[in-house]
Design an enzyme around this catalytic site. Structure first.
Site, PDB file in Angstrom:
ATOM      1  N   ASP A 238     -18.528  -7.632  11.398  1.00  0.00           N
ATOM      2  CA  ASP A 238     -18.983  -8.965  11.773  1.00  0.00           C
ATOM      3  C   ASP A 238     -18.225 -10.051  11.007  1.00  0.00           C
ATOM      4  O   ASP A 238     -18.049  -9.935   9.779  1.00  0.00           O
ATOM      5  CB  ASP A 238     -20.488  -9.049  11.429  1.00  0.00           C
ATOM      6  N   GLU A 299     -14.597  -8.490  14.662  1.00  0.00           N
ATOM      7  CA  GLU A 299     -14.875  -9.776  15.297  1.00  0.00           C
ATOM      8  C   GLU A 299     -13.827 -10.750  14.784  1.00  0.00           C
ATOM      9  O   GLU A 299     -13.977 -11.371  13.734  1.00  0.00           O
ATOM     10  CB  GLU A 299     -16.281 -10.276  14.956  1.00  0.00           C
TER      11      GLU A 299
END
Ligand code: GLC
Length: 572
Positions: A238, A299
């Site tokens: 993330d 990401e």
């Protein structure tokens, strides 16, 4: 009425065989991004990934929120769809301020989703079906309720003080610098216990870890080992851009005049994102991943492919699959724009990853849909990202044509950024609505009121109904994925753009060891023809594998229905 899509068997192949001439040699003016055929394949290169937002997928205990047992109950569906790996958005203990992206314990499961035993059950069932599990690793920050942060804030000399980023203010009531949180307001919060500010790129309840501290690095690397030992096959990392900040806290420059939805100035995140040190961490995480044959998906919000390349690593020793969000930025059915983006990522230094939607991005169904041909367009988009050279990540519900359904009243908003930025920023509830399993109550997601309302389209767009309709979006996904699995050219072949000047039809070849597939996608609302008689050499025979909307081949000319798809195989 749309014609049935058709997959032609080897027997009927002879009947439908047509002779076309297609140029497909490297160096032809028609080609682009000629990468070598894959030599050494890794499991994740041929895998179809599927993102599950666990709150919204399937609710087994009727509390209105999805859970791990719910996911386990749908593994046969996923297998049948053609999924090889599921990425589960965070399911760890969390106060749920950011719906799980605020983790308070990295080595457990939130009780709303079940227990570690439920995770083990899910992992065992997934393994039986050959489905890999990818977890979401929130690397930049923890929850403010994580024991590390609770200790860190307790005193200036606590054992975990330096695990987060603490600084004195510039003066009374003044944060250390001008950095703003991407979720609104200053990125610094004053904590009265020790009278210092801590840094948070996201919500104040998500304090940033101090990755310059080796103890943080060790603890976080150990988290990945802990899950690998439990059977996970990798992580989606993330917000990796945000791991490091300039230690001098230099103010960020103004990017452009005006204010954003939260009333903050538009700053360029020059000194708090994409610092070079990020890559040291990624190399370290990759070393651990390599011990387990695991995959790291990132990401990665990159500005261009040069930047994307940095995430693969100079020696291909960082992320195997940095997500190409530039692809999601092509927000219109523009062959030219897709062609450009595909060629660029195809020439990147690592294996491409294609994403068209996720839990932060408006669903592709409405992004590309014209309101009249949305199902055809959903199939068109499926044909695109599932036939390119790279690993696709399907966001749950894309395969049934779920639409984005943002809240219409402030009081209904769940995502805090939607409450803060209303009405300009409505938050991300719209793309996180419950999976539509059937046309029964709550779309078969739960017997209790779901945490987000089910869109009205559940009556027409749901798994049960679409499974019975050969012309549905779901059946199209299944057919493309089946084709992809069985066809080496689609799995491994080079990408070769053709008809590059065509403003309406995006077409390309995939070529592997003399076998090839041609994909033609009509991105316009009118019938279009393209010629497969291309400049260069090579006489091939072609036959249809899959098509939509009465798209057909006549001689060497493909005739494509409005928003039609034609996928065919040719050989030299
Ligand atoms: C990532 C997630 C997003 C989350 C943020 C903070 O961007 O995709 O949903 O809010 O990180 O963790």
């Amino acid at each position: 009425m749309e014609a049935l899509v058709m997959r032609i068997s080897a027997k009927s192949l002879a009947v439908t065989m047509l002779i076309c001439s297609v140029a497909w040699t490297a160096g032809s003016a028609q080609t682009a991004g000629n990468k070598m055929d894959s030599k050494s394949d890794r499991w994740w290169q041929h895998a179809v990934f599927y993102e599950i937002y666990p709150r919204s997928f399937a609710d087994s205990n009727d509390d209105g929120v999805g859970d791990l047992r719910g996911i386990a109950s749908k593994l046969d569906y996923l297998k049948d769809l053609g999924v090889d790996a599921i990425w589960i958005s965070p399911c760890f203990p969390s106060p749920q301020v950011d719906f799980g992206y605020d983790v308070s314990d990295y080595e457990n499961i939130d009780s709303m989703y079940g227990t570690l035993a439920d995770f083990d059950f899910l992992a065992g069932e997934a393994k039986k079906r050959g489905i890999h599990i990818i977890l979401d690793f929130v690397v930049n920050h923890t929850s403010d309720q994580h024991k590390w942060f609770l200790d860190s804030k307790s005193s200036r000399t606590s054992a975990h003080r330096d695990w987060y980023i603490w600084r004195d203010g510039k003066g009374p009531g003044q944060p250390p610098n001008n950095w703003v949180s991407v979720f609104g307001g200053s990125a610094w919060k004053l904590d009265p216990t020790t009278n210092q500010y801590y840094y948070h790129f996201f919500y104040p309840e998500q304090p940033d870890l101090n990755w310059r501290n080796p103890a943080v690095r060790d603890a976080m690397f150990d988290v990945t080992r802990w899950w690998y030992e439990r059977g996970v096959s990798g992580f989606r990392l993330d917000a990796v851009d945000t791991l490091f900040e300039d230690p001098n806290l230099t103010d960020n420059p103004i990017d452009r005049p005006g204010k954003n939805a939260f009333g903050d100035p538009f700053l360029k995140n020059q000194y708090n994102t994409k610092l070079p040190e990020v890559h040291d961490v990624l190399r370290g995480l990759r070393e651990v991943a390599n011990e387990y044959n695991a995959v790291l998906i990132g990401e990665t919000w990159t500005a261009d492919v040069a930047e994307l390349n940095q995430y693969y690593g100079k020696a291909n020793d960082e992320l195997q699959l940095p997500m190409d969000f530039l692809f999601t930025m092509v927000n219109q059915l523009s062959p030219a724009a897709f062609r450009k983006q595909i060629a660029e990522v195809d020439a990147a230094s690592g294996w491409p990853t294609f994403v068209i939607s996720n839990h932060d991005i408006v669903r592709s169904y409405d992004r590309y849909g014209d309101g009249r041909h949305n199902d055809q367009i959903a199939k068109l988009m499926a044909a695109l990202y599932l036939t390119l050279r790279g690993s696709p990540i399907i966001y749950y519900g894309e395969e049934i044509g779920m639409k984005t359904t943002p809240p219409t009243r402030l009081e209904d908003v769940q995502d805090p950024i939607g409450r803060k930025g209303w009405p300009q920023e409505k938050g991300r509830d719209g793309e996180r609505t419950p999976m539509q399993w059937s046309d029964t109550q709550n779309a078969g997601f739960s017997n209790a009121k779901p945490w987000l309302p089910v869109p009205e389209t559940y009556k027409t767009h749901n798994v049960a109904s679409e499974a019975k309709d050969p012309a549905s979006v779901l059946e199209f996904y299944k057919r493309v994925l089946k084709l992809r699995r069985a066809n080496e050219a689609l799995l491994k072949g080079r990408y070769v753009a053709i008809n590059e000047a065509d403003a309406n039809v995006l077409s390309y070849l995939r070529i592997y060891q003399g076998r090839g597939v041609v994909v033609a996608l009509n991105m316009s609302g009118k019938r279009r023809k393209i010629s497969l008689e291309l400049k260069g050499n090579g006489v091939v025979s072609a036959h249809r594998l899959l098509a939509t909307g009465q798209s057909s081949i006549e001689g060497k000319v493909l005739s494509l229905a409005p928003y039609g798809v034609w996928i065919g195989e040719f050989s030299k």
